[in-house]
Design an enzyme around this catalytic site. Structure first.
Site, PDB file in Angstrom:
ATOM      1  N   ASP A   1       0.037  -7.627   1.354  1.00 38.96           N
ATOM      2  CA  ASP A   1       0.490  -6.241   1.474  1.00 38.96           C
ATOM      3  C   ASP A   1       2.013  -6.149   1.487  1.00 38.96           C
ATOM      4  O   ASP A   1       2.604  -5.373   2.227  1.00 38.96           O
ATOM      5  CB  ASP A   1      -0.087  -5.584   2.728  1.00 38.96           C
TER       6      ASP A   1
ATOM      7  N   SER B   1       4.753   2.583   8.082  1.00 36.66           N
ATOM      8  CA  SER B   1       4.279   1.512   7.228  1.00 36.66           C
ATOM      9  C   SER B   1       5.379   1.009   6.294  1.00 36.66           C
ATOM     10  O   SER B   1       5.989   1.774   5.550  1.00 36.66           O
ATOM     11  CB  SER B   1       3.103   2.036   6.395  1.00 36.66           C
TER      12      SER B   1
ATOM     13  N   HIS C   1       0.809  -1.219   0.000  1.00 32.72           N
ATOM     14  CA  HIS C   1       0.000   0.000   0.000  1.00 32.72           C
ATOM     15  C   HIS C   1       0.843   1.270   0.000  1.00 32.72           C
ATOM     16  O   HIS C   1       0.329   2.354  -0.290  1.00 32.72           O
ATOM     17  CB  HIS C   1      -0.995  -0.001   1.174  1.00 32.72           C
TER      18      HIS C   1
END
Length: 472
Positions: free
Chosen positions: A142, A215, A112
């Site tokens: 992911d 992230s 992402h």
């Protein structure tokens, strides 16, 4: 004879020494950070967007009224969108973290962080910047693999996420809110966590402070080895709340190796729809306690159907590994190689038995899950991000329905955002009855923008209406 002066001196000494003894038991992170930081990178992306007027802004799906659940980092849904002087949007930007896994420039991060990017820039600790090429990405886990041009680049040490224990100290390095190489520490809160719409990752839960920008960054153990990729947070406020989730490095490296070798990821697949076994179901199936995965549906022609699995079977183990929660099954099956043999222990009509079958291959994103085995008519609606199939006559009788469609797969899109799951049955959309997959697709394509739309969903026999808005 009691010596008051000596006793007081000993007590004072004990008070002074106690904090030092306590501190000596806490881990020391400085050496770990010094050794690991050079291989942790900042990742920024740019995405070109169609020009829009100021009166026609991009709109995100309206999630008002949806209970706060496991939400992904802001990069997925709230990118920065700078405007040109005339008010038109030119590009979207996002920010994340990553880490170098090989001296020749392979970098791991989250999908992402780089999804949809036209340009990916990797910034090293010395502030030098390298343009990265996307080798491949896997939305289901992911995970994304990048490649930058370089030699003798600093690398991280890879650990074994299987041996990680609950309660162990872990440390994260990343770029929360753009603050490069921020270090936070905590402990492993749990292992094997399942999150909504994330069936193929047994997440590591920690209380390490993770925020937007972390992230894709690494999670280290005390030996300085990467044991996970920081990926998601649970939040009601948009910030850290003590619930952070990391992809186990074993899962991530399996994905990375497949992307590097084949450009795609192959996963095992059974071809079943399962549900949790609660106390009442356990009693009715003759189980001592709630455990296993109850088979609610077997796809015609799929691996499970060919192997003799039946609706109503409770799967207790796969290749000797116990299924405690139903969510354990997708983790285990997805990790098997297509074509490999597997043994399931099931309870059928109160009797335990073993079944041997051949694991199939999970279809690609966007490909119908049931097309590999089911014969029913199916349609996929890209607007909602779901693949649906018509109910069989037996299913309609069991649910006492005249129509409706069952969700086979939920992809990225509005359906995922409003919490739809495989196995849900849609009977009405936008106040129109859905009697076939063709009708569903027709109604979905005609849905209005930026206006509340209702949908009636049947989940495990319980019906409810939900509302959502489609963006422009």
């Amino acid at each position: 004879m009691f010596n008051l002066k000596r006793s007081l001196s000993a007590l004072v000494a004990l008070i002074l020494v106690s904090p030092w003894l306590h501190a000596a038991q806490l881990p020391e992170f400085t050496e770990l950070v010094e050794q690991a930081s050079p291989a942790v990178v900042n990742i920024s992306t740019r995405q070109k967007l169609p020009e829009r007027s100021a009166s026609d802004p991009l709109m995100a799906p309206d999630l008002e009224g949806i209970p706060p659940i496991f939400r992904e980092f802001f990069e997925r849904g709230v990118p920065q969108m700078p405007r040109s002087p005339n008010g038109q949007q030119r590009q979207a930007q996002s920010l994340g973290s990553g880490f170098i896994i090989s001296a020749d420039g392979y970098v791991l991060t989250n999908n992402h962080v780089v999804a949809g990017a036209d340009e990916i820039i990797v910034r090293l600790p010395d502030r030098s910047e390298l343009e990265a090429r996307l080798v491949g990405a896997d939305p289901r886990t992911d995970v994304a693999l990048l490649k930058v041009e370089g030699e003798d680049l600093p690398t991280v040490k890879l650990g074994d996420s299987e041996n990680l224990k609950v309660g162990a100290w872990v440390l994260a390095i990343g770029s929360p809110f753009g603050f490069d190489h921020s270090v936070t520490a905590g402990i492993v809160s749990a292992k094997g966590r399942s999150l909504p719409n994330e069936s193929y990752v047994p997440f590591i839960q920690t209380d390490v402070a993770i925020n937007p920008g972390n992230s894709g960054g690494p999670l280290f153990n005390l030996d300085g080895e990467v044991v996970g990729i920081n990926s998601q947070i649970f939040t009601r406020s948009g910030g850290f709340m003590g619930l952070s989730f990391a992809i186990p490095i074993g899962v991530a490296m399996d994905v990375a190796n497949q992307l590097k070798s084949n450009g795609r990821v192959s996963r095992g697949w059974l071809g079943v729809v399962i549900q949790e076994v609660n106390r009442d179901l356990a009693e009715s199936f003759g189980l001592d306690k709630p455990a296993g995965a109850l088979v609610a549906q077997v796809l015609d022609g799929g691996p499970a159907a060919k192997g003799g699995l039946q609706v109503g079977d409770v799967i207790l183990s796969l290749n000797g590994r116990p299924i405690i929660m139903s969510a354990d099954l997708p983790h285990l099956v997805g990790g098997l190689k297509p074509g490999s043999k597997a043994t399931l222990q099931v309870v059928r009509e109160g009797v335990r038995k073993d079944l041997s079958l051949t694991i199939g291959m999970l279809p690609e994103e966007g490909e119908s899950l049931a097309s590999a085995g089911a014969s029913g008519k199916e349609q996929s609606s890209n607007r909602l991000g779901v693949t649906v199939a018509e109910l069989s006559e037996e299913q309609r009788k069991g649910l006492d329905l005249r129509g409706g469609v069952v969700i086979r797969e939920v992809q990225d899109g509005p359906a995922a955002l409003i919490g739809l799951r495989p196995g849900d049955v849609i009977t009405h959309l936008n106040n129109q009855a859905i009697d076939s997959a063709q009708t569903f697709t027709k109604v979905a394509e005609a849905l209005p923008r930026n206006r509340s739309v209702s949908m009636r969903v049947l989940r495990q026999g319980r019906a409810s209406f939900i509302t959502f808005k489609l963006s422009s």
